[in-house]
Design a protein around this motif. Structure first.
Motif, PDB file in Angstrom:
ATOM      1  N   GLY A  93       0.820  -1.210   0.000  1.00 13.73           N
ATOM      2  CA  GLY A  93       0.000   0.000   0.000  1.00 13.73           C
ATOM      3  C   GLY A  93       0.853   1.259   0.000  1.00 13.73           C
ATOM      4  O   GLY A  93       0.534   2.244  -0.687  1.00 13.73           O
ATOM      5  N   VAL A  94       1.955   1.233   0.763  1.00 12.27           N
ATOM      6  CA  VAL A  94       2.883   2.375   0.779  1.00 12.27           C
ATOM      7  C   VAL A  94       3.554   2.538  -0.582  1.00 12.27           C
ATOM      8  O   VAL A  94       3.698   3.664  -1.091  1.00 12.27           O
ATOM      9  CB  VAL A  94       3.948   2.174   1.881  1.00 12.27           C
ATOM     10  CG1 VAL A  94       5.016   3.260   1.795  1.00 12.27           C
ATOM     11  CG2 VAL A  94       3.291   2.190   3.262  1.00 12.27           C
ATOM     12  N   TYR A 103      -4.358   5.778 -12.986  1.00 13.10           N
ATOM     13  CA  TYR A 103      -5.286   5.490 -14.071  1.00 13.10           C
ATOM     14  C   TYR A 103      -6.638   6.089 -13.703  1.00 13.10           C
ATOM     15  O   TYR A 103      -7.165   5.832 -12.623  1.00 13.10           O
ATOM     16  CB  TYR A 103      -5.418   3.979 -14.275  1.00 13.10           C
ATOM     17  CG  TYR A 103      -6.301   3.579 -15.446  1.00 13.10           C
ATOM     18  CD1 TYR A 103      -5.849   3.740 -16.750  1.00 13.10           C
ATOM     19  CD2 TYR A 103      -7.568   3.055 -15.248  1.00 13.10           C
ATOM     20  CE1 TYR A 103      -6.642   3.384 -17.828  1.00 13.10           C
ATOM     21  CE2 TYR A 103      -8.367   2.696 -16.313  1.00 13.10           C
ATOM     22  CZ  TYR A 103      -7.902   2.856 -17.607  1.00 13.10           C
ATOM     23  OH  TYR A 103      -8.701   2.506 -18.673  1.00 13.10           O
ATOM     24  N   ASN A 104      -7.175   6.924 -14.582  1.00 11.87           N
ATOM     25  CA  ASN A 104      -8.429   7.627 -14.325  1.00 11.87           C
ATOM     26  C   ASN A 104      -8.396   8.413 -13.015  1.00 11.87           C
ATOM     27  O   ASN A 104      -9.365   8.467 -12.258  1.00 11.87           O
ATOM     28  CB  ASN A 104      -9.616   6.651 -14.287  1.00 11.87           C
ATOM     29  CG  ASN A 104      -9.998   6.169 -15.671  1.00 11.87           C
ATOM     30  OD1 ASN A 104      -9.644   6.786 -16.670  1.00 11.87           O
ATOM     31  ND2 ASN A 104     -10.706   5.055 -15.735  1.00 11.87           N
ATOM     32  N   GLY A 105      -7.229   9.016 -12.736  1.00  5.53           N
ATOM     33  CA  GLY A 105      -7.117   9.875 -11.565  1.00  5.53           C
ATOM     34  C   GLY A 105      -6.837   9.177 -10.257  1.00  5.53           C
ATOM     35  O   GLY A 105      -6.768   9.826  -9.213  1.00  5.53           O
ATOM     36  N   SER A 106      -6.664   7.839 -10.263  1.00  4.71           N
ATOM     37  CA  SER A 106      -6.431   7.096  -9.026  1.00  4.71           C
ATOM     38  C   SER A 106      -5.171   6.245  -9.139  1.00  4.71           C
ATOM     39  O   SER A 106      -4.941   5.609 -10.163  1.00  4.71           O
ATOM     40  CB  SER A 106      -7.627   6.192  -8.700  1.00  4.71           C
ATOM     41  OG  SER A 106      -8.795   6.954  -8.505  1.00  4.71           O
ATOM     42  N   LYS A 107      -4.393   6.244  -8.053  1.00  2.07           N
ATOM     43  CA  LYS A 107      -3.219   5.367  -7.985  1.00  2.07           C
ATOM     44  C   LYS A 107      -3.638   4.058  -7.328  1.00  2.07           C
ATOM     45  O   LYS A 107      -3.869   4.013  -6.121  1.00  2.07           O
ATOM     46  CB  LYS A 107      -2.104   6.023  -7.174  1.00  2.07           C
ATOM     47  CG  LYS A 107      -1.292   7.048  -7.920  1.00  2.07           C
ATOM     48  CD  LYS A 107      -0.111   7.487  -7.071  1.00  2.07           C
ATOM     49  CE  LYS A 107       0.775   8.467  -7.832  1.00  2.07           C
ATOM     50  NZ  LYS A 107       1.945   8.862  -7.025  1.00  2.07           N
ATOM     51  N   ARG A 108      -3.686   2.987  -8.129  1.00  2.00           N
ATOM     52  CA  ARG A 108      -4.116   1.701  -7.581  1.00  2.00           C
ATOM     53  C   ARG A 108      -3.237   0.546  -8.041  1.00  2.00           C
ATOM     54  O   ARG A 108      -3.387  -0.556  -7.546  1.00  2.00           O
ATOM     55  CB  ARG A 108      -5.572   1.400  -7.988  1.00  2.00           C
ATOM     56  CG  ARG A 108      -6.573   2.426  -7.495  1.00  2.00           C
ATOM     57  CD  ARG A 108      -7.996   2.041  -7.869  1.00  2.00           C
ATOM     58  NE  ARG A 108      -8.953   3.053  -7.477  1.00  2.00           N
ATOM     59  CZ  ARG A 108     -10.265   2.979  -7.668  1.00  2.00           C
ATOM     60  NH1 ARG A 108     -10.768   1.892  -8.265  1.00  2.00           N
ATOM     61  NH2 ARG A 108     -11.069   3.939  -7.286  1.00  2.00           N
ATOM     62  N   TRP A 109      -2.324   0.798  -8.962  1.00  2.00           N
ATOM     63  CA  TRP A 109      -1.569  -0.296  -9.574  1.00  2.00           C
ATOM     64  C   TRP A 109      -0.066  -0.138  -9.358  1.00  2.00           C
ATOM     65  O   TRP A 109       0.476   0.971  -9.348  1.00  2.00           O
ATOM     66  CB  TRP A 109      -1.841  -0.355 -11.073  1.00  2.00           C
ATOM     67  CG  TRP A 109      -3.199  -0.875 -11.422  1.00  2.00           C
ATOM     68  CD1 TRP A 109      -3.548  -2.159 -11.736  1.00  2.00           C
ATOM     69  CD2 TRP A 109      -4.400  -0.104 -11.503  1.00  2.00           C
ATOM     70  NE1 TRP A 109      -4.900  -2.239 -11.995  1.00  2.00           N
ATOM     71  CE2 TRP A 109      -5.446  -1.001 -11.863  1.00  2.00           C
ATOM     72  CE3 TRP A 109      -4.715   1.241 -11.299  1.00  2.00           C
ATOM     73  CZ2 TRP A 109      -6.764  -0.586 -12.015  1.00  2.00           C
ATOM     74  CZ3 TRP A 109      -6.025   1.648 -11.445  1.00  2.00           C
ATOM     75  CH2 TRP A 109      -7.022   0.736 -11.803  1.00  2.00           C
ATOM     76  N   GLN A 118      -2.675  -5.029  -8.701  1.00  2.00           N
ATOM     77  CA  GLN A 118      -3.459  -4.159  -7.833  1.00  2.00           C
ATOM     78  C   GLN A 118      -3.375  -4.690  -6.393  1.00  2.00           C
ATOM     79  O   GLN A 118      -4.081  -5.631  -6.020  1.00  2.00           O
ATOM     80  CB  GLN A 118      -4.911  -4.111  -8.307  1.00  2.00           C
ATOM     81  CG  GLN A 118      -5.688  -2.950  -7.729  1.00  2.00           C
ATOM     82  CD  GLN A 118      -7.019  -2.736  -8.441  1.00  2.00           C
ATOM     83  OE1 GLN A 118      -7.308  -3.382  -9.432  1.00  2.00           O
ATOM     84  NE2 GLN A 118      -7.819  -1.833  -7.922  1.00  2.00           N
ATOM     85  N   PRO A 119      -2.516  -4.116  -5.560  1.00  2.00           N
ATOM     86  CA  PRO A 119      -2.281  -4.636  -4.206  1.00  2.00           C
ATOM     87  C   PRO A 119      -3.520  -4.685  -3.322  1.00  2.00           C
ATOM     88  O   PRO A 119      -3.578  -5.479  -2.392  1.00  2.00           O
ATOM     89  CB  PRO A 119      -1.238  -3.667  -3.637  1.00  2.00           C
ATOM     90  CG  PRO A 119      -0.534  -3.131  -4.837  1.00  2.00           C
ATOM     91  CD  PRO A 119      -1.598  -3.007  -5.885  1.00  2.00           C
ATOM     92  N   SER A 165      -6.849   6.058  -2.180  1.00  2.00           N
ATOM     93  CA  SER A 165      -7.087   6.065  -3.626  1.00  2.00           C
ATOM     94  C   SER A 165      -8.244   5.170  -4.044  1.00  2.00           C
ATOM     95  O   SER A 165      -8.657   5.186  -5.194  1.00  2.00           O
ATOM     96  CB  SER A 165      -5.824   5.605  -4.368  1.00  2.00           C
ATOM     97  OG  SER A 165      -5.466   4.286  -3.970  1.00  2.00           O
ATOM     98  N   ASN A 166      -8.776   4.392  -3.086  1.00  2.00           N
ATOM     99  CA  ASN A 166      -9.810   3.413  -3.440  1.00  2.00           C
ATOM    100  C   ASN A 166     -10.769   3.260  -2.262  1.00  2.00           C
ATOM    101  O   ASN A 166     -10.649   2.334  -1.463  1.00  2.00           O
ATOM    102  CB  ASN A 166      -9.150   2.074  -3.788  1.00  2.00           C
ATOM    103  CG  ASN A 166     -10.110   1.109  -4.462  1.00  2.00           C
ATOM    104  OD1 ASN A 166     -11.331   1.260  -4.382  1.00  2.00           O
ATOM    105  ND2 ASN A 166      -9.577   0.104  -5.119  1.00  2.00           N
ATOM    106  N   LEU A 167     -11.710   4.199  -2.142  1.00  2.00           N
ATOM    107  CA  LEU A 167     -12.608   4.230  -0.996  1.00  2.00           C
ATOM    108  C   LEU A 167     -13.456   2.971  -0.896  1.00  2.00           C
ATOM    109  O   LEU A 167     -13.692   2.461   0.200  1.00  2.00           O
ATOM    110  CB  LEU A 167     -13.515   5.468  -1.090  1.00  2.00           C
ATOM    111  CG  LEU A 167     -14.540   5.642   0.040  1.00  2.00           C
ATOM    112  CD1 LEU A 167     -13.840   5.748   1.390  1.00  2.00           C
ATOM    113  CD2 LEU A 167     -15.409   6.874  -0.214  1.00  2.00           C
ATOM    114  N   SER A 168     -13.918   2.463  -2.028  1.00  2.23           N
ATOM    115  CA  SER A 168     -14.805   1.297  -2.005  1.00  2.23           C
ATOM    116  C   SER A 168     -14.110   0.076  -1.410  1.00  2.23           C
ATOM    117  O   SER A 168     -14.709  -0.670  -0.622  1.00  2.23           O
ATOM    118  CB  SER A 168     -15.300   0.989  -3.419  1.00  2.23           C
ATOM    119  OG  SER A 168     -14.216   0.830  -4.313  1.00  2.23           O
ATOM    120  N   THR A 169     -12.843  -0.145  -1.776  1.00  5.01           N
ATOM    121  CA  THR A 169     -12.107  -1.282  -1.226  1.00  5.01           C
ATOM    122  C   THR A 169     -11.866  -1.093   0.265  1.00  5.01           C
ATOM    123  O   THR A 169     -11.902  -2.058   1.038  1.00  5.01           O
ATOM    124  CB  THR A 169     -10.774  -1.466  -1.966  1.00  5.01           C
ATOM    125  OG1 THR A 169     -11.039  -1.711  -3.349  1.00  5.01           O
ATOM    126  CG2 THR A 169      -9.989  -2.645  -1.404  1.00  5.01           C
TER     127      THR A 169
END
Length: 366
Positions: A93-94, A103-109, A118-119, A165-169
């Motif tokens: 995550g760090v 991607y599309n404004g979010s750092k997830r990969w 995708q951690p 970066s990923n509120l839903s997760t």
């Protein structure tokens, strides 16, 4: 559900056949729907209608092989790896925050040459095993509210890292924690306080970034905002499907009107092509899958097996509900995929690994 805190002598049985059958149907159905939804985008972007399908099939095959291996490993062995796995999820995550691919404004990969990872998908499985380990160590003190709070607080570091970066997760991970604690706790009244604390935490978390509050406004009036375009087009797709749909492969909205239709919004294309009947069929498959998780958890030989199955049940239930709620604009858009159906290699692989854990629990009965 009542469980003995000590593992009991078990005998080897065959894995849950209903779970395997339903899972197989969902996987095949998901691949068919994914091809129907992604063929146009694949042709436009990569000159290959099978582009997304080929990548998904490859990840699915890897996932099935991993699932088979994990299903043949006694789930008790994972206690040794629970804490290292959780610490690894925090480290990843760090790394996403520092070096992640946007991607599309979010750092997830995280990218490793031609491969991307995708951690947060790994974190979901790691949290289930970590919480199982922590709850087992505190099994005799689960009646204390302080113990419950400590266990939930222990997952807040990964919730914060993922939620950046990923509120839903982050919501899914927090939901898994609450449900596992609920399963293990002999006192249920204290969860009213947990709900209040959870709501307060989410309120503070939403207020930390203005774009999160903006999503609430878009949710209420999507027609007034440019960012509400995807939601509106998804609703048009749902409404145009009617009872029986336009027919598989006949969607209009997937032709560039619903952006990235093969990802978060794939349920809207299911509704358009297969109608209400098809949408109910897909939801019924997930309902049966979740029901089997509940049955396996109820008949698990010990608390550890019950918690693993309950964690998978919580994960699947929350993610399916969130995805369908987002697509139908019942809740604000959070960017969450539909398990086994939306495009995503990392997601399908770790979901199948998780299924391997549950299958191994199902192989051991009292």
């Amino acid at each position: 559900m009542k469980y003995s805190w000590q593992s009991e002598q078990t005998e080897q049985k065959k894995c849950d056949r209903v779970l395997i059958l339903v899972l197989a149907i969902i996987i095949v159905t998901g691949l068919v729907i994914l091809y129907s939804t992604s063929a146009y985008n694949g042709e436009i972007k990569f000159q290959d209608t099978f582009y997304y399908l080929k990548k998904q099939v490859f990840a699915t095959l890897l996932g099935i092989m991993g699932m088979w291996c994990i299903a043949n490993i006694d789930y008790h062995i994972w206690k040794k790896w629970a804490v290292p796995g959780y610490l690894l999820s925090i480290l990843l995550g760090v790394l996403v925050m520092l070096f992640g691919e946007e991607y599309n404004g979010s750092k997830r990969w995280l990218s490793f040459g031609p491969f991307s990872f995708q951690p947060s998908e790994f974190a979901k499985v790691a949290v289930i095993l970590f919480l199982t380990y922590i709850i087992l160590r505190n099994a005799e003190k689960m009646w204390k509210f302080s113990t419950v709070c400590k266990i939930v607080i222990s997952v807040l570091p990964i919730v914060g890292l993922v939620g950046a970066s990923n509120l839903s997760t982050a919501v899914i991970i927090l939901g898994i924690a609450v449900i596992l604690v609920f399963v293990a706790s002999p006192k249920y009244g204290q969860f009213a306080w947990m709900v209040c604390l959870g709501c307060a935490f989410m309120g503070i978390f939403l207020a930390m970034e203005s774009y999160r509050l903006e999503r609430l406004q878009i949710w209420q009036h999507p027609e007034k905002y440019e960012k509400g375009y995807q939601t509106l087009q998804g609703l048009y797709a749902i409404g145009s499907g009617g009872l029986f749909g336009r027919g598989l492969g006949s969607s209009i909205q997937k032709l560039g009107f619903v952006p990235e239709a093969q990802n978060d919004m794939i349920f809207s294309i299911i509704c358009e092509e297969m109608g209400l009947i098809g949408a109910v069929f897909v939801m019924l498959l997930f309902f049966i899958l979740i029901w089997r998780f509940f049955i396996i958890a109820s008949h698990a030989p010990d608390l550890e097996g019950a918690l693993i199955a309950s964690g998978a049940m919580a994960h699947m239930m929350i993610q399916v509900i969130l995805n369908i709620a987002v697509v139908t604009n019942t809740i604000p858009n959070t960017g969450i995929t539909l398990p086994f159906i939306s495009y995503g290699g990392t997601s399908v692989m770790f979901l199948l690994f998780e299924m391997g854990l549950v299958l191994n629990v199902s192989c051991l009965v009292k």
